[in-house]
Design a protein around this motif. Structure first.
Motif, mmCIF file in Angstrom:
data_model
loop_
_atom_site.group_PDB
_atom_site.id
_atom_site.type_symbol
_atom_site.label_atom_id
_atom_site.label_comp_id
_atom_site.label_asym_id
_atom_site.label_seq_id
_atom_site.Cartn_x
_atom_site.Cartn_y
_atom_site.Cartn_z
ATOM 1 N N GLY A 1 0.819 -1.222 0.000
ATOM 2 C CA GLY A 1 0.000 0.000 0.000
ATOM 3 C C GLY A 1 0.847 1.264 0.000
ATOM 4 O O GLY A 1 0.314 2.375 -0.082
ATOM 5 N N GLY A 2 2.163 1.133 0.111
ATOM 6 C CA GLY A 2 3.066 2.277 -0.006
ATOM 7 C C GLY A 2 3.594 2.411 -1.427
ATOM 8 O O GLY A 2 4.370 3.314 -1.731
ATOM 9 N N VAL A 3 3.174 1.474 -2.283
ATOM 10 C CA VAL A 3 3.586 1.498 -3.692
ATOM 11 C C VAL A 3 2.344 1.717 -4.566
ATOM 12 O O VAL A 3 2.393 2.371 -5.598
ATOM 13 N N ILE A 4 1.217 1.124 -4.109
ATOM 14 C CA ILE A 4 -0.053 1.238 -4.840
ATOM 15 C C ILE A 4 -1.029 2.004 -3.937
ATOM 16 O O ILE A 4 -1.219 1.614 -2.773
ATOM 17 N N GLY A 5 -1.625 3.065 -4.432
ATOM 18 C CA GLY A 5 -2.626 3.793 -3.642
ATOM 19 C C GLY A 5 -3.879 2.933 -3.529
ATOM 20 O O GLY A 5 -4.582 2.717 -4.522
ATOM 21 N N LEU A 6 -4.148 2.412 -2.330
ATOM 22 C CA LEU A 6 -5.240 1.450 -2.177
ATOM 23 C C LEU A 6 -6.570 2.154 -1.903
ATOM 24 O O LEU A 6 -6.652 2.993 -0.995
ATOM 25 N N PRO A 7 -7.623 1.817 -2.667
ATOM 26 C CA PRO A 7 -8.915 2.458 -2.426
ATOM 27 C C PRO A 7 -9.445 2.102 -1.041
ATOM 28 O O PRO A 7 -9.289 0.979 -0.570
ATOM 29 N N SER B 1 1.957 -7.648 -8.492
ATOM 30 C CA SER B 1 1.251 -6.372 -8.679
ATOM 31 C C SER B 1 2.219 -5.186 -8.599
ATOM 32 O O SER B 1 2.073 -4.202 -9.331
ATOM 33 N N VAL B 2 3.232 -5.283 -7.734
ATOM 34 C CA VAL B 2 4.217 -4.202 -7.600
ATOM 35 C C VAL B 2 5.027 -4.073 -8.889
ATOM 36 O O VAL B 2 5.283 -2.974 -9.388
ATOM 37 N N LEU B 3 5.370 -5.213 -9.458
ATOM 38 C CA LEU B 3 6.150 -5.239 -10.695
ATOM 39 C C LEU B 3 5.322 -4.704 -11.867
ATOM 40 O O LEU B 3 5.776 -3.859 -12.645
ATOM 41 N N VAL B 4 4.070 -5.196 -11.947
ATOM 42 C CA VAL B 4 3.189 -4.827 -13.064
ATOM 43 C C VAL B 4 2.932 -3.314 -13.063
ATOM 44 O O VAL B 4 2.861 -2.674 -14.109
ATOM 45 N N LYS B 5 2.794 -2.741 -11.863
ATOM 46 C CA LYS B 5 2.532 -1.288 -11.778
ATOM 47 C C LYS B 5 3.620 -0.470 -12.491
ATOM 48 O O LYS B 5 3.350 0.578 -13.058
ATOM 49 N N LYS B 6 4.845 -0.990 -12.443
ATOM 50 C CA LYS B 6 5.962 -0.253 -13.053
ATOM 51 C C LYS B 6 5.838 -0.189 -14.572
ATOM 52 O O LYS B 6 6.343 0.721 -15.192
ATOM 53 N N PHE C 1 -3.605 0.058 -15.079
ATOM 54 C CA PHE C 1 -3.359 -0.538 -13.763
ATOM 55 C C PHE C 1 -4.474 -0.156 -12.786
ATOM 56 O O PHE C 1 -4.958 -0.986 -12.007
ATOM 57 N N GLU C 2 -4.915 1.086 -12.868
ATOM 58 C CA GLU C 2 -6.003 1.564 -11.990
ATOM 59 C C GLU C 2 -7.259 0.702 -12.166
ATOM 60 O O GLU C 2 -7.914 0.308 -11.204
ATOM 61 N N LYS C 3 -7.585 0.400 -13.439
ATOM 62 C CA LYS C 3 -8.783 -0.413 -13.723
ATOM 63 C C LYS C 3 -8.660 -1.803 -13.095
ATOM 64 O O LYS C 3 -9.632 -2.363 -12.581
ATOM 65 N N ILE C 4 -7.445 -2.358 -13.169
ATOM 66 C CA ILE C 4 -7.230 -3.696 -12.612
ATOM 67 C C ILE C 4 -7.491 -3.668 -11.096
ATOM 68 O O ILE C 4 -8.152 -4.543 -10.533
ATOM 69 N N ILE C 5 -6.999 -2.623 -10.440
ATOM 70 C CA ILE C 5 -7.162 -2.518 -8.978
ATOM 71 C C ILE C 5 -8.641 -2.299 -8.622
ATOM 72 O O ILE C 5 -9.185 -2.942 -7.710
ATOM 73 N N ILE C 6 -9.306 -1.422 -9.373
ATOM 74 C CA ILE C 6 -10.738 -1.175 -9.105
ATOM 75 C C ILE C 6 -11.506 -2.477 -9.260
ATOM 76 O O ILE C 6 -12.326 -2.850 -8.416
ATOM 77 N N ASN C 7 -11.200 -3.193 -10.322
ATOM 78 C CA ASN C 7 -11.921 -4.446 -10.573
ATOM 79 C C ASN C 7 -11.622 -5.479 -9.497
ATOM 80 O O ASN C 7 -12.505 -6.204 -9.060
ATOM 81 N N TYR C 8 -10.377 -5.501 -9.029
ATOM 82 C CA TYR C 8 -10.005 -6.484 -8.001
ATOM 83 C C TYR C 8 -10.806 -6.253 -6.710
ATOM 84 O O TYR C 8 -11.366 -7.187 -6.142
ATOM 85 N N TYR C 9 -10.872 -5.005 -6.285
ATOM 86 C CA TYR C 9 -11.525 -4.730 -4.998
ATOM 87 C C TYR C 9 -13.030 -4.526 -5.105
ATOM 88 O O TYR C 9 -13.792 -4.987 -4.264
ATOM 89 N N MET C 10 -13.466 -3.810 -6.137
ATOM 90 C CA MET C 10 -14.889 -3.435 -6.174
ATOM 91 C C MET C 10 -15.715 -4.328 -7.081
ATOM 92 O O MET C 10 -16.937 -4.268 -7.083
ATOM 93 N N GLY C 11 -15.033 -5.172 -7.851
ATOM 94 C CA GLY C 11 -15.767 -6.076 -8.735
ATOM 95 C C GLY C 11 -16.158 -7.349 -8.006
ATOM 96 O O GLY C 11 -16.966 -8.139 -8.483
ATOM 97 N N LYS C 12 -15.566 -7.572 -6.826
ATOM 98 C CA LYS C 12 -15.825 -8.848 -6.123
ATOM 99 C C LYS C 12 -16.686 -8.583 -4.884
ATOM 100 O O LYS C 12 -17.868 -8.370 -4.968
ATOM 101 N N GLY C 13 -16.063 -8.600 -3.754
ATOM 102 C CA GLY C 13 -16.826 -8.326 -2.530
ATOM 103 C C GLY C 13 -17.414 -9.567 -1.905
ATOM 104 O O GLY C 13 -17.153 -10.687 -2.346
ATOM 105 N N ILE C 14 -18.228 -9.338 -0.882
ATOM 106 C CA ILE C 14 -18.780 -10.391 -0.032
ATOM 107 C C ILE C 14 -19.450 -11.513 -0.830
ATOM 108 O O ILE C 14 -20.272 -11.254 -1.703
#
Ligand SMILES: NC(=O)c1ccc[n+]([C@@H]2O[C@H](COP(=O)([O-])OP(=O)(O)OC[C@H]3O[C@@H](n4cnc5c(N)ncnc54)[C@H](OP(=O)(O)O)[C@@H]3O)[C@@H](O)[C@H]2O)c1
Length: 292
Positions: A137-143, A252-257, A264-277
């Protein structure tokens, strides 16, 4: 004074990564001092002679006294592991400046206080290793962990600059970037006070919390960080950064580079907000945690 054994100072050794590292290094023969705001020694820590000192990172005099205690006893600190830290989750718009300052006091200014106390001693000796705990989370801004990420981005910038300033004094600075680990961090994490079911962010927030808390609960064991720190402190030329976690997190740290920022932003949004409970049990657990 036994000069053949390294003297290690670990902030936040009462739990999780700090405690596991304290035990690992003590078993490897180091002299280990750990800190906590309310220190307790359990049987295993006692067996390996880990000394726990009271220290609150947010209090200058408490930090000064803790470092002085180790210096008075040992005359040196070979390794400083700035590990202590905590988290807050919430939409950035729902998080006020006081809450943000509070987390910076621990995760960033707390680290700075300890470094400022330890550095003059290391400089005089012309040797030392400082390992600062950042996060993926110090490399990727986590939503919905944006404040936590901000504190760790600050740790990254500070550490990178510090490394360049203290190298000529024989002091090495390393940045540790853990992925998700199963520790006390998850249950201690606070939520922004303005978080509410009425917030326009609530649905995405809920999904995101359920994903990252589940990743942490099923995360790596903190002992692997103990092993890594042991390797770092016995390496003559340690790297500036160490990413530690499962394969996808390291990737994920490598891919961000390499990926364009928006992709990359879309991938992160989809990872966290596309799934869920996914299950009622999970919903119940997250509901209880949020207590809204
Ligand atoms: N767990 C993860 O998934 C993960 C991932 C990436 C990075 N990290 C980082 O790893 C570090 C350790 O976290 P952890 O997962 O091991 O969490 P943890 O089990 O909650 O341990 C946190 C430690 O920090 C100490 N601490 C917190 N606030 C403090 C303060 N104001 N003054 C002094 N000590 C304080 C706590 O000590 P007392 O409460 O006893 O004072 C405790 O020993 C943190 O910097 C965290 O950001 C963790």
């Amino acid at each position: 004074m036994d000069k053949t054994r390294k003297v290690i100072f670990i902030t936040g050794a009462s739990s999780g990564i700090g405690k596991a590292t304290a035990l690992y290094l003590a078993k490897e023969g180091a002299i280990v001092y750990g800190t906590s705001r309310s220190p307790k020694i359990d049987k295993e820590m006692d067996k390996w002679n880990i000394r726990m000192i009271t220290m609150n990172l947010t209090d200058d005099s408490s930090v000064k006294a803790a470092v002085k205690e180790v210096m008075d006893r040992e005359g040196r600190i070979d390794v400083l592991f700035n590990n202590a830290g905590s988290g807050i989750s919430g939409a950035l718009e729902d998080t006020n400046v006081e809450e943000i300052k509070e987390l910076f006091e621990t995760n960033f200014f707390g680290m700075v206080r300890v470094i400022n106390e330890v550095l003059p001693h290391m400089r005089k000796l012309g040797t030392g290793i400082i390992i600062n705990s950042s996060s993926i989370g110090g490399v990727i801004g986590l939503p919905y962990q944006g404040v936590y990420s901000s504190t760790k981005f600050a740790v990254e910038g500070y550490s990178e600059a510090l490394s360049k300033e203290v190298r000529r004094f024989g002091i090495k600075v390393c940045i540790l970037e853990p992925g998700d680990f199963k520790t006390g961090f998850t249950s201690r994490r606070k939520f922004s006070a303005a978080t509410s079911k009425k917030s326009c962010y609530y649905e995405d927030f809920l999904k995101t919390v359920s994903v990252f808390e589940s990743d942490e609960i099923n995360g790596c064991k903190p002992e692997i960080i103990g092993k890594l720190i042991n390797k770092i402190i016995h390496t003559s030329n340690p790297k500036l950064r160490y990413v530690v976690g499962n394969f996808e997190q390291k990737l994920s740290v490598l891919v961000k580079k390499f990926l364009p920022g928006r992709v990359f932003e879309k991938i992160i949004i989809n990872y966290y907000m596309g799934k869920g409970i996914k299950t009622n049990d999970e919903l119940e657990r997250v509901d209880k945690r949020l207590n809204l």
